[in-house]
Design an enzyme around this catalytic site. Sequence first.
Site, mmCIF file in Angstrom:
data_model
loop_
_atom_site.group_PDB
_atom_site.id
_atom_site.type_symbol
_atom_site.label_atom_id
_atom_site.label_comp_id
_atom_site.label_asym_id
_atom_site.label_seq_id
_atom_site.Cartn_x
_atom_site.Cartn_y
_atom_site.Cartn_z
ATOM 1 C CB CYS A 118 -2.138 -2.644 4.688
ATOM 2 S SG CYS A 118 -2.497 -1.285 5.590
ATOM 3 C CG HIS A 257 0.926 -1.653 1.618
ATOM 4 N ND1 HIS A 257 -0.211 -0.909 1.626
ATOM 5 C CD2 HIS A 257 1.154 -1.259 3.160
ATOM 6 C CE1 HIS A 257 -0.761 -0.130 2.756
ATOM 7 N NE2 HIS A 257 -0.023 -0.470 3.570
ATOM 8 C CG ASN A 287 -0.897 2.922 4.923
ATOM 9 O OD1 ASN A 287 -1.643 2.320 3.938
ATOM 10 N ND2 ASN A 287 -0.194 2.085 5.800
#
Length: 344
Positions: A118, A257, A287
Site C-alpha cells: 500500500c 492511504h 482500500n
Amino acid sequence: MDVHRRRAKITGVGAYVPPFVLTNKDLEQMVDTSDEWITTRTGIKERRIMTQPNTASSDLGAEAVKQLLHKTQTDPNEIDLVICATATPDMLFPDTANVIRDKVGIRSGFGFEISAACSGFLYALETGAKFVESGLKKVIVVGADKMSSIVDYTDRTTCILFGDAAGAVLLEPSDDDTGIIDSVLESDGMGRNYLYQKGGGSYHPATHETVENREHFIYQEGRTVFKFAVNGMVQSIKKLMQRHHLSKDDIQWVVPHQANMRIIQSISNMFEFPLERIMVNIHKYGNTTTATIPLCLWEWENQLKKGDALILTAFGGGFTWGSIYLRWSYDPPATEQASPPDVE
Ligand code: COA
C-alpha cells in the site's frame, strides 16, 4: 535540502475505477458480516470490482494512463519512463509497467514495477521524481491494483476491505518553487509476519496444497497492522513537518492511504488537521492499495490550487510506510479537462 536542485512536479492526474459496485449489503449475502459493522469499523460503504473476464491490473492502469495522456495532451512517445506500483502484478514477470506501456502504445523510453504494497505509490512517486531530478523530462507513475484477484471472498476479515482501481500522475521538471519537496520513506521486514500473500512466489510455489490452504489470498492480522499503520504514518508526517518547520496551518491538504477511516481519524486528531482538509473517499472505493492516493488527487483536482502544500502518507505490507511533502503545481484545469466524480 539543496534549493538549487532540479525538482519534479505533478502536471496531471488520471484514474480509472471499474463500473461494478460491490456494496456492504452484497457482502452481507456472502459472509457473516453487516453493513453496520463494516461502516463503523472501517468507514467503507462500497467498493469497485473489475468483473470483465481476462482483465488484470494492467487494464486498470492502462485506462488511467490513457485518461492522463488525454487530459495533459501528451503524446505517448514523449514518455521517458513508466513506473507501476502494484501488489497484484498481472504475472510474476514480466512487470506490469511494460504491459501498460504496450496497451497504451508507449514505445519510447522504459518501464519497471515497484512492489511496496500500500506504500507502493509513494515509493514509485519518489523514484520517479529522482529520475526527473536527474534529467528525464516526462515520467508517468501509476498505482494499479486488481485486489479482487487476491481477496478471499469467504474471509470476512479481509474481503470487506479491498477494491479495484488505478490512478496515474505525470511528472515533469519544475521551473518554479512547486513540486515534490521531500520524503520520508521507511520499511521493516518483520512486518511480513502480519500482512502477506504466502503462495505463488519462490517461497511457496503454487501446488494443489497451497491452493487448498488458501495461500494465494491476502492474510492480515488487522489489529496489529492497525497500530503499526497509525504509528508509521504519524511519525513520518512528524519528521517532515519538523524538517520543514511546518505547522498544521501551513498544510492545505493531507492525502492519506485509505485503509480504515479510524486510522485517518487518528491522524486528524493527532495533528488537529480538520477532516475538511483530509482527502477521504474510502466510503466509495475501500482500500485500493497502490491506487488510493492518486485516486484522491484525481477526485480533488478541481479544488487544488497552485502552491497548495500537500502531505501524502501511506502504510502497507512489508511493513512499508512513509510520507511525501509537495507543493501543487497547477490551478484547477478547465471544465472540459476536469475529472468527473466517477468513471463509468
Ligand atoms: N464483520 C463482522 N465481524 C467481524 C468482521 C466482519 N467483516 N471482521 C472481523 N470481525 C470480528 C472479529 O472476528 C472479531 O470478533 P471477536 O472479538 O469475537 O474475535 C471482532 O470483529 C473484532 O475484530 P478485530 O480484528 O479486532 O477488528 P478491528 O476493529 O481491528 O477491525 C480491521 C479489523 C481489519 C478493519 C482493522 O484492524 C484494520 O483496518 N487494520 C489495519 C488495516 C491496514 O491499515 N492495513 C495496511 C494497509 S493494507
